[in-house]
Scaffold this motif. Structure first.
Motif, PDB file in Angstrom:
ATOM      1  N   GLY A 150     -55.565  -8.140  29.891  1.00 30.56           N
ATOM      2  CA  GLY A 150     -55.171  -9.792  29.723  1.00 30.56           C
ATOM      3  C   GLY A 150     -53.692  -9.992  29.647  1.00 30.56           C
ATOM      4  N   ILE A 151     -53.109 -10.495  28.539  1.00 30.45           N
ATOM      5  CA  ILE A 151     -52.054 -11.092  28.498  1.00 30.45           C
ATOM      6  C   ILE A 151     -50.921 -10.064  28.513  1.00 30.45           C
ATOM      7  CG2 ILE A 151     -52.278 -13.544  27.700  1.00 30.45           C
ATOM      8  CD1 ILE A 151     -51.404 -12.624  25.093  1.00 30.45           C
ATOM      9  N   GLY A 152     -51.465  -8.687  28.137  1.00 26.26           N
ATOM     10  CA  GLY A 152     -50.496  -7.723  28.119  1.00 26.26           C
ATOM     11  C   GLY A 152     -50.020  -7.462  29.419  1.00 26.26           C
ATOM     12  N   VAL A 160     -48.441  -7.686  18.028  1.00 27.67           N
ATOM     13  CA  VAL A 160     -49.480  -7.486  17.007  1.00 27.67           C
ATOM     14  C   VAL A 160     -50.772  -8.354  17.703  1.00 27.67           C
ATOM     15  CG1 VAL A 160     -50.460  -8.268  14.846  1.00 27.67           C
ATOM     16  CG2 VAL A 160     -48.252  -7.309  14.963  1.00 27.67           C
ATOM     17  N   HIS A 161     -50.471  -9.176  18.815  1.00 28.13           N
ATOM     18  CA  HIS A 161     -51.626  -9.782  19.145  1.00 28.13           C
ATOM     19  C   HIS A 161     -52.475  -9.067  20.016  1.00 28.13           C
ATOM     20  CE1 HIS A 161     -49.791 -10.529  23.033  1.00 28.13           C
ATOM     21  NE2 HIS A 161     -48.527 -11.048  22.449  1.00 28.13           N
ATOM     22  N   GLY A 162     -53.742  -9.420  20.481  1.00 28.31           N
ATOM     23  CA  GLY A 162     -54.494  -8.444  21.558  1.00 28.31           C
ATOM     24  C   GLY A 162     -54.382  -9.184  22.759  1.00 28.31           C
ATOM     25  N   SER A 163     -55.280  -8.961  23.362  1.00 29.46           N
ATOM     26  CA  SER A 163     -55.531  -9.284  25.004  1.00 29.46           C
ATOM     27  C   SER A 163     -55.526 -10.795  25.310  1.00 29.46           C
ATOM     28  CB  SER A 163     -56.362  -8.555  25.814  1.00 29.46           C
ATOM     29  OG  SER A 163     -57.558  -8.942  25.255  1.00 29.46           O
ATOM     30  N   ALA A 164     -56.202 -11.429  24.312  1.00 28.51           N
ATOM     31  CA  ALA A 164     -56.065 -12.910  24.362  1.00 28.51           C
ATOM     32  C   ALA A 164     -56.848 -13.448  25.746  1.00 28.51           C
ATOM     33  CB  ALA A 164     -54.810 -13.780  24.111  1.00 28.51           C
ATOM     34  N   PRO A 165     -58.326 -13.200  25.787  1.00 28.06           N
ATOM     35  CA  PRO A 165     -58.620 -13.292  27.159  1.00 28.06           C
ATOM     36  C   PRO A 165     -59.013 -14.925  27.371  1.00 28.06           C
ATOM     37  CG  PRO A 165     -60.315 -12.423  25.468  1.00 28.06           C
ATOM     38  CD  PRO A 165     -59.060 -12.173  25.112  1.00 28.06           C
ATOM     39  N   ASP A 166     -58.830 -15.647  26.224  1.00 28.76           N
ATOM     40  CA  ASP A 166     -59.147 -17.230  26.530  1.00 28.76           C
ATOM     41  C   ASP A 166     -57.915 -17.771  27.072  1.00 28.76           C
ATOM     42  OD1 ASP A 166     -57.645 -16.338  23.989  1.00 28.76           O
ATOM     43  OD2 ASP A 166     -58.047 -18.251  23.140  1.00 28.76           O
ATOM     44  N   ILE A 167     -56.615 -17.246  27.278  1.00 26.82           N
ATOM     45  CA  ILE A 167     -55.543 -17.834  27.617  1.00 26.82           C
ATOM     46  C   ILE A 167     -54.893 -16.969  28.850  1.00 26.82           C
ATOM     47  CG2 ILE A 167     -54.759 -19.243  25.722  1.00 26.82           C
ATOM     48  CD1 ILE A 167     -52.622 -17.190  25.248  1.00 26.82           C
ATOM     49  N   ALA A 168     -55.656 -15.507  29.062  1.00 32.57           N
ATOM     50  CA  ALA A 168     -55.216 -14.759  30.098  1.00 32.57           C
ATOM     51  C   ALA A 168     -55.189 -15.241  31.504  1.00 32.57           C
ATOM     52  CB  ALA A 168     -55.814 -13.416  29.961  1.00 32.57           C
ATOM     53  N   ILE A 222     -44.842 -22.796  25.143  1.00 30.93           N
ATOM     54  CA  ILE A 222     -46.181 -23.366  24.985  1.00 30.93           C
ATOM     55  C   ILE A 222     -46.875 -23.158  23.521  1.00 30.93           C
ATOM     56  CG2 ILE A 222     -48.606 -24.096  26.145  1.00 30.93           C
ATOM     57  CD1 ILE A 222     -47.062 -23.462  28.881  1.00 30.93           C
ATOM     58  N   GLU A 223     -47.250 -22.235  23.413  1.00 26.96           N
ATOM     59  CA  GLU A 223     -47.865 -21.971  22.209  1.00 26.96           C
ATOM     60  C   GLU A 223     -47.249 -22.834  20.990  1.00 26.96           C
ATOM     61  OE1 GLU A 223     -47.097 -18.470  19.880  1.00 26.96           O
ATOM     62  OE2 GLU A 223     -49.335 -18.110  19.041  1.00 26.96           O
ATOM     63  N   SER A 224     -46.025 -23.144  20.879  1.00 24.76           N
ATOM     64  CA  SER A 224     -45.389 -23.653  19.844  1.00 24.76           C
ATOM     65  C   SER A 224     -45.151 -25.193  20.338  1.00 24.76           C
ATOM     66  CB  SER A 224     -44.178 -23.033  19.326  1.00 24.76           C
ATOM     67  OG  SER A 224     -44.511 -21.722  19.019  1.00 24.76           O
ATOM     68  N   ILE A 249     -49.561 -18.841  30.108  1.00 23.00           N
ATOM     69  CA  ILE A 249     -49.070 -19.893  29.062  1.00 23.00           C
ATOM     70  C   ILE A 249     -49.226 -19.000  27.808  1.00 23.00           C
ATOM     71  CG2 ILE A 249     -50.489 -21.688  30.039  1.00 23.00           C
ATOM     72  CD1 ILE A 249     -52.597 -21.429  28.337  1.00 23.00           C
ATOM     73  N   ALA A 250     -49.151 -17.788  27.965  1.00 19.23           N
ATOM     74  CA  ALA A 250     -49.205 -16.812  26.647  1.00 19.23           C
ATOM     75  C   ALA A 250     -47.666 -16.714  26.202  1.00 19.23           C
ATOM     76  CB  ALA A 250     -49.457 -15.474  26.676  1.00 19.23           C
ATOM     77  N   ASN A 251     -47.447 -16.924  24.936  1.00 22.19           N
ATOM     78  CA  ASN A 251     -46.096 -16.745  24.369  1.00 22.19           C
ATOM     79  C   ASN A 251     -45.290 -15.142  24.389  1.00 22.19           C
ATOM     80  OD1 ASN A 251     -43.922 -16.878  22.695  1.00 22.19           O
ATOM     81  ND2 ASN A 251     -44.761 -17.807  20.829  1.00 22.19           N
ATOM     82  N   GLY A 299     -47.129 -17.120  13.421  1.00 20.65           N
ATOM     83  CA  GLY A 299     -48.387 -16.875  14.311  1.00 20.65           C
ATOM     84  C   GLY A 299     -48.256 -15.764  15.247  1.00 20.65           C
ATOM     85  N   LEU A 300     -49.144 -15.289  15.754  1.00 21.43           N
ATOM     86  CA  LEU A 300     -49.414 -14.207  16.691  1.00 21.43           C
ATOM     87  C   LEU A 300     -48.404 -14.046  17.756  1.00 21.43           C
ATOM     88  CD1 LEU A 300     -53.168 -13.620  16.621  1.00 21.43           C
ATOM     89  CD2 LEU A 300     -51.648 -12.107  15.775  1.00 21.43           C
ATOM     90  N   GLY A 301     -48.082 -15.348  18.144  1.00 25.03           N
ATOM     91  CA  GLY A 301     -46.943 -15.059  19.312  1.00 25.03           C
ATOM     92  C   GLY A 301     -45.701 -14.603  19.026  1.00 25.03           C
ATOM     93  N   TYR A 302     -45.583 -14.551  17.539  1.00 24.53           N
ATOM     94  CA  TYR A 302     -44.197 -14.085  17.106  1.00 24.53           C
ATOM     95  C   TYR A 302     -44.058 -12.799  16.456  1.00 24.53           C
ATOM     96  CZ  TYR A 302     -43.007 -18.892  18.544  1.00 24.53           C
ATOM     97  OH  TYR A 302     -42.679 -20.064  19.293  1.00 24.53           O
TER      98      TYR A 302
HETATM   99  P1  ATP Z   1     -58.468  -8.731  21.153  1.00 24.40           P
HETATM  100  O1  ATP Z   1     -60.089  -8.625  21.472  1.00 24.40           O
HETATM  101  O2  ATP Z   1     -57.692  -8.053  22.653  1.00 24.40           O
HETATM  102  O3  ATP Z   1     -57.990  -8.528  20.097  1.00 24.40           O
HETATM  103  P2  ATP Z   1     -58.536 -11.814  20.827  1.00 24.40           P
HETATM  104  O4  ATP Z   1     -58.611 -12.915  21.355  1.00 24.40           O
HETATM  105  O5  ATP Z   1     -59.655 -11.337  19.580  1.00 24.40           O
HETATM  106  O6  ATP Z   1     -58.199 -10.327  21.760  1.00 24.40           O
HETATM  107  P3  ATP Z   1     -55.871 -12.055  20.041  1.00 24.40           P
HETATM  108  O7  ATP Z   1     -55.649 -11.668  21.422  1.00 24.40           O
HETATM  109  O8  ATP Z   1     -55.146 -11.549  18.934  1.00 24.40           O
HETATM  110  O9  ATP Z   1     -57.345 -11.630  19.815  1.00 24.40           O
HETATM  111  O10 ATP Z   1     -56.039 -13.525  20.019  1.00 24.40           O
HETATM  112  C1  ATP Z   1     -56.508 -14.246  19.038  1.00 24.40           C
HETATM  113  C2  ATP Z   1     -56.058 -15.774  19.358  1.00 24.40           C
HETATM  114  O11 ATP Z   1     -54.564 -16.095  19.248  1.00 24.40           O
HETATM  115  C3  ATP Z   1     -56.517 -16.224  20.486  1.00 24.40           C
HETATM  116  O12 ATP Z   1     -57.071 -17.614  20.381  1.00 24.40           O
HETATM  117  C4  ATP Z   1     -55.490 -16.246  21.672  1.00 24.40           C
HETATM  118  O13 ATP Z   1     -55.301 -17.029  22.501  1.00 24.40           O
HETATM  119  C5  ATP Z   1     -53.962 -16.742  20.548  1.00 24.40           C
HETATM  120  N1  ATP Z   1     -53.149 -15.850  20.939  1.00 24.40           N
HETATM  121  C6  ATP Z   1     -52.950 -14.434  20.901  1.00 24.40           C
HETATM  122  N2  ATP Z   1     -51.432 -13.985  21.448  1.00 24.40           N
HETATM  123  C7  ATP Z   1     -50.930 -15.173  21.689  1.00 24.40           C
HETATM  124  C8  ATP Z   1     -49.803 -15.461  22.539  1.00 24.40           C
HETATM  125  N3  ATP Z   1     -48.857 -14.369  22.773  1.00 24.40           N
HETATM  126  N4  ATP Z   1     -49.420 -16.526  22.950  1.00 24.40           N
HETATM  127  C9  ATP Z   1     -50.387 -17.654  22.504  1.00 24.40           C
HETATM  128  N5  ATP Z   1     -51.637 -17.691  22.059  1.00 24.40           N
HETATM  129  C10 ATP Z   1     -51.857 -16.308  21.559  1.00 24.40           C
END
Ligand code: ATP
Length: 357
Positions: free
Chosen positions: A11-13, A277-285, A330-332, A289-291, A258-261
């Motif tokens: 994902g965003i990684g 700390v954040h995950g792969s954020a598939p919803d925005i990958a 963009i996140e902020s 636009i990821a922070n 937030g997670l982006g920081y």
């Molecule tokens: P995973 O299964 O890999 O943990 P996830 O979507 O369950 O993925 P996160 O990736 O931590 O968990 O994301 C949680 C929410 O925060 C999502 O809506 C994601 O889009 C948002 N988010 C996480 N990281 C960022 C980032 N770097 N920039 C913008 N939004 C982020």
């Protein structure tokens, strides 16, 4: 050359990490990044999480730069336990550092709290299951040696996860935690009033604080959760068991933008992994636009850990300067894409580098 292993992951990684590595290289050309394709996509293709050879290779690096692992096509738990938790265990990364330091321009506040989380034990022992008959638990390795019998019945099944703490691990954990906590107020948290094993946690926290000559306060985790929200400026370092540390550090990162920081480092005596700390954020990958700030901050922690303080401070300064100048991801609510934001850091770092020369 300074070799750093890089695992962009999913994902965003995959989007952010290679760009941050280019940014680091632009500031210091002695860095050499060695990429490992440890990802959910590879697992989907050929069923491999991480191989023994990869683990052996990774043990040869002082630092690993990690993105994120997670993909909805893979059953939850497989990659988390098969890669992230496995690497932490195999590399013996017994302390997790999670700073939550806000940028005033983004949050309007000045939070500066670092959670130091025990990373090996507690309710993440990996020993869990379910049964109806009588079960004998036997655990014998370098750290533990015990037998227990527990009985369930057909209409009263038992589900269990063992929480455990060991003296040897806690002694090294608190020693390291007090080395890291070098200023401000140190709060040690637990639920020693409800869960007996935390009496050992308290005992060793106290013993190691006397050895390190650090003044500490104890606060139960529930009271701490309440007070962090009410008065976050009262805290500098919070030392927490694995499970509470996970939850409390998400609270502090939320307060600090937030997670982006939110960056993090997993540290052992030989190896270390730095990751957002954040995950792969598939919803925005895949949309640029990821922070990237959490990954940039993680890379700064990594450079400091390997004593590359000069490039670390140039990147840190550049990041602070551009955010103060209104370059907002963009996140902020700003216009800056992942790549656009990183380009701005590189531009500012080049300027600062030229001033130094
Ligand atoms: P995973 O299964 O890999 O943990 P996830 O979507 O369950 O993925 P996160 O990736 O931590 O968990 O994301 C949680 C929410 O925060 C999502 O809506 C994601 O889009 C948002 N988010 C996480 N990281 C960022 C980032 N770097 N920039 C913008 N939004 C982020």
């Amino acid at each position: 050359m300074v070799d750093i292993a890089v695992i962009p992951g999913d994902g965003i990684g995959k989007e952010i990490i290679p760009r941050v590595c280019e940014m680091l290289y632009s500031v210091d050309q002695s860095l050499n990044f060695v990429y490992y394709d440890i990802s959910s996509q590879r697992y989907i293709n050929n069923g491999i999480t991480v191989t023994d050879k990869e683990i052996n290779d990774l043990k040869g690096y002082k630092s690993i730069f990690f993105g994120a692992i997670g993909d909805f096509r893979v059953k939850p738990g497989i990659m988390e336990q098969g890669v992230i938790l496995k690497l932490r265990k195999e590399l013996d990364l017994y302390i997790n550092i999670r700073p939550a330091i806000s940028f005033k321009k983004i949050t309007g506040n000045e939070i500066n709290i670092t959670v130091l989380r025990e990373n090996m034990e507690d309710f993440y022992s990996g020993i869990s299951g379910t049964f109806t008959g009588t079960k004998k638990f036997r655990k014998q390795d370098g750290m533990y040696n015990y037998d227990i019998d527990i009985s369930g019945t057909a209409d009263n099944a038992i589900y269990y996860t063992l929480g455990m703490l060991s003296e040897r691990n806690l002694n090294r954990f608190f020693k390291k935690a007090y080395e890291i906590a070098d200023s401000g107020i140190i709060t040690v948290t637990d639920k020693a009033n409800a869960i007996e094993m935390y009496s050992l946690w308290r005992e060793i926290a106290g013993k190691q604080s006397s050895i390190s000559k650090k003044k500490i306060n104890f606060e139960y985790a529930d009271s701490l959760a309440y007070n962090i929200i009410k008065n976050p400026l009262k805290y500098t370092y919070i030392i927490a068991p694995n499970l509470y540390g996970d939850i409390i550090s998400d609270m502090t990162s939320s307060l600090a933008g937030g997670l982006g920081y939110a960056p993090s480092g997993n540290i052992g005596d030989k190896n270390s992994i730095f990751e957002p700390v954040h995950g792969s954020a598939p919803d925005i990958a895949g949309r640029d636009i990821a922070n990237p700030v959490a990954s940039i901050l993680s890379s700064i922690m990594m450079l400091k850990h390997i004593k590359m303080n000069e490039p670390a401070s140039i990147i840190e300064k550049s990041l602070k300067n551009i955010i103060n100048d209104g370059i907002i991801p963009i996140e902020s609510g700003g216009p800056y894409t992942t790549s656009g934001f990183i380009n701005q850091v590189v531009k500012r770092a080049t300027l600062l580098n030229n001033e130094v020369e």
